[in-house]
Design an enzyme around this catalytic site. Structure first.
Site, PDB file in Angstrom:
ATOM      1  N   ARG A  43      -8.760  -0.919   0.921  1.00 60.99           N
ATOM      2  CA  ARG A  43      -9.533   0.021   0.103  1.00 60.99           C
ATOM      3  C   ARG A  43     -10.629  -0.709  -0.664  1.00 60.99           C
ATOM      4  O   ARG A  43     -10.472  -1.849  -1.078  1.00 60.99           O
ATOM      5  CB  ARG A  43      -8.626   0.738  -0.896  1.00 60.99           C
ATOM      6  CG  ARG A  43      -7.596   1.620  -0.168  1.00 60.99           C
ATOM      7  CD  ARG A  43      -6.829   2.465  -1.128  1.00 60.99           C
ATOM      8  NE  ARG A  43      -6.401   1.693  -2.259  1.00 60.99           N
ATOM      9  CZ  ARG A  43      -6.315   2.164  -3.490  1.00 60.99           C
ATOM     10  NH1 ARG A  43      -6.643   3.410  -3.745  1.00 60.99           N
ATOM     11  NH2 ARG A  43      -5.904   1.386  -4.458  1.00 60.99           N
ATOM     12  N   SER A 104      -2.299  -8.558  -2.240  1.00 59.69           N
ATOM     13  CA  SER A 104      -0.886  -8.379  -2.606  1.00 59.69           C
ATOM     14  C   SER A 104       0.079  -9.186  -1.746  1.00 59.69           C
ATOM     15  O   SER A 104       0.904  -8.636  -1.004  1.00 59.69           O
ATOM     16  CB  SER A 104      -0.544  -6.898  -2.539  1.00 59.69           C
ATOM     17  OG  SER A 104      -1.466  -6.211  -3.334  1.00 59.69           O
ATOM     18  N   ASP A 159      -1.007  -7.033  -6.728  1.00 63.09           N
ATOM     19  CA  ASP A 159      -0.998  -5.600  -7.069  1.00 63.09           C
ATOM     20  C   ASP A 159      -0.114  -5.284  -8.285  1.00 63.09           C
ATOM     21  O   ASP A 159      -0.402  -4.362  -9.052  1.00 63.09           O
ATOM     22  CB  ASP A 159      -0.605  -4.727  -5.862  1.00 63.09           C
ATOM     23  CG  ASP A 159       0.670  -5.174  -5.168  1.00 63.09           C
ATOM     24  OD1 ASP A 159       1.239  -6.225  -5.536  1.00 63.09           O
ATOM     25  OD2 ASP A 159       1.110  -4.473  -4.223  1.00 63.09           O
TER      26      ASP A 159
HETATM   27  C1  BGC Z   1       4.278  -9.355  -1.637  1.00 61.39           C
HETATM   28  C2  BGC Z   1       3.899  -9.209  -3.100  1.00 61.39           C
HETATM   29  C3  BGC Z   1       3.452  -7.783  -3.376  1.00 61.39           C
HETATM   30  C4  BGC Z   1       4.502  -6.798  -2.889  1.00 61.39           C
HETATM   31  C5  BGC Z   1       4.089  -5.348  -3.125  1.00 61.39           C
HETATM   32  C6  BGC Z   1       5.265  -8.277  -1.231  1.00 61.39           C
HETATM   33  O1  BGC Z   1       5.528  -8.361   0.140  1.00 61.39           O
HETATM   34  O2  BGC Z   1       4.818 -10.628  -1.396  1.00 61.39           O
HETATM   35  O3  BGC Z   1       2.874 -10.113  -3.453  1.00 61.39           O
HETATM   36  O4  BGC Z   1       3.243  -7.622  -4.758  1.00 61.39           O
HETATM   37  O5  BGC Z   1       4.749  -6.994  -1.517  1.00 61.39           O
HETATM   38  O6  BGC Z   1       2.910  -5.046  -2.481  1.00 61.39           O
END
Ligand code: BGC
Length: 410
Positions: A43, A104, A159
């Site tokens: 996005r 994320s 995130d």
């Molecule tokens: C990632 C995190 C992320 C989470 C939610 C996980 O697989 O390692 O960094 O915050 O997913 O998106």
């Protein structure tokens, strides 16, 4: 968590300092671009902050599994092309508009706008990105694909951090950022004194948001006593074997598959679908988490019957439908209770159990009809008398990166 914050003790929780040291005052203003990558969509957002009000324009670009699992070069080229089309659509020409990047995945942060990817999660495997500095890869791709736009990447954030920051803009009582989406994770504000491994300055404010990376809890065996054969099977067929044990018991990428595998065991025993589930139900990951959400809600039984018929060609009996509803509920309750247990542990660690907000974002939290209640009921069992509120930080993971860019500027 304490081990993860130390200099040299081993922990399955990465406890990554985010370099974000303050939450917004609510007075931040200005225009920002935000990028959000981490689920099945990429996005791009333009966020205008104005004295507590947030206005956004957002575009969603679905990402194919080829992009997620191909080369890093192609992945970042895709990102740069999306940004280019966004800038054209909204006629954005300014070269100095600050950009916040929500990325994320677990990253070692070197500063607010420098971060190295430790390992991919959630079905991403794009080559040549692990161990690399992600903002640099973005800047290289932009220089190549939209050279007229000079980016000013002010921040790269997880995130969870974005979610906490977006919520804090509206409510200073926010203390935890939680994601229950394709993956799961949480972050919280920690006192610097507790972060032995912190290498930055220890000036005021003596605090920093810690990205726990709780998805990998259990990777050192701490969850072995409650893991099931279904969990082990999911792990064996995943792209990140042996990793993210906790995440695989909770998040949207796996919840439907937990139900499907449990159902297949009953089929094998002859206790479901007359002992024959047919071809479609036997395909891995065919029972999507969105079906679970439809089946645990109102009209769950009718939805289950329809999904089994339309998506899997199964004419389910009353008792089949009843069993599927029960399995969906059981897997959801387990996931919600595990997530709430993590939240209880953080709240107890920071000694905040009254009048505080857990900011939550993520597709499962938003769409699953009972997940929120399961978590809050569990928290009340674990911390009786708590007055914690769970607040949806809708789009927190997108807006939050802009917020971090804004806080840095102020
Ligand atoms: C990632 C995190 C992320 C989470 C939610 C996980 O697989 O390692 O960094 O915050 O997913 O998106």
């Amino acid at each position: 968590m304490a081990d993860g914050l130390s200099k040299d003790k081993k922990s399955s929780l990465k406890m990554l300092p985010s370099f974000v040291r303050s939450t917004p005052t609510g007075k931040e203003s200005g225009d920002y671009l935000a990028l959000d990558i981490g689920g099945t969509n990429f996005r791009v957002l333009r966020c205008s902050l104005n004295d507590g009000q947030i206005q956004t324009n957002a575009e969603v670009y679905p990402m194919s599994s080829e992009v997620m699992t191909g080369t890093g070069r192609d992945l970042f080229a895709f990102i740069a092309d999306c940004i280019k089309s966004f800038l054209q659509k909204y006629d954005i020409k300014g070269s100095n508009i600050p950009l916040g990047f929500t990325f994320s995945f677990p990253c070692t942060q070197h500063s607010l706008n420098r971060a190295t990817l430790i390992t991919w999660t959630k079905g991403f495997t794009a080559s040549g990105v692990e161990g690399e500095e992600v903002v640099q890869l973005l800047q290289n791709a932009l220089a190549e694909r939209c050279p007229d736009f000079k980016v000013n990447v002010a921040a790269i954030v997880n995130d969870t951090v974005g979610t906490l920051m977006a919520s804090a803009y509206e409510n200073p009582k926010s203390v935890i950022g939680l994601i229950i989406g394709t993956g799961t994770n949480a972050c919280y504000m920690e006192q610097l004194d507790a972060v032995e491994k912190w290498t930055g300055d220890r000036d005021d404010p003596k605090q920093v948001i810690i990205n726990i990376e709780w998805g990998s809890f259990g990777d050192h065996g701490h969850l072995d006593n409650i893991r099931t054969g279904f969990d082990r099977e999911i792990d064996e067929h995943s792209l990140n074997r042996g990793k993210n044990t906790f995440e695989k018991m909770i998040s949207g990428m796996y919840l439907g598959e937990v139900v499907r595998l449990a159902a297949l065991l009953l089929v094998k025993d002859g206790a479901l679908f007359n002992g024959n589930a047919g071809d479609k139900f036997n395909i891995r990951e065919s029972f999507e988490t969105r079906y679970v959400s439809e089946i645990v809600g109102e009209n769950g039984a009718a939805n289950a019957r329809e999904i089994l018929k339309d998506k899997f060609g199964i004419d389910a009996s009353e008792s089949d439908v009843d069993t599927i509803v029960k399995l969906c509920n059981a897997a959801s309750v387990r996931a919600g209770r595990l997530a709430a247990t993590g939240i209880a542990a953080i709240l107890l660690k920071i000694n905040e159990t009254k009048d505080r907000i857990v900011a939550v974002d993520g597709s499962v939290y938003k769409k699953h009809p009972t997940f929120a209640k399961i978590m809050s009921d569990t928290l009340s069992e674990l911390i009786p008398g708590n007055t914690i509120s769970w607040v949806l930080a809708d789009d927190g993971s997108g807006v939050g990166a802009a917020m971090v860019a804004a806080v840095t500027k102020v």
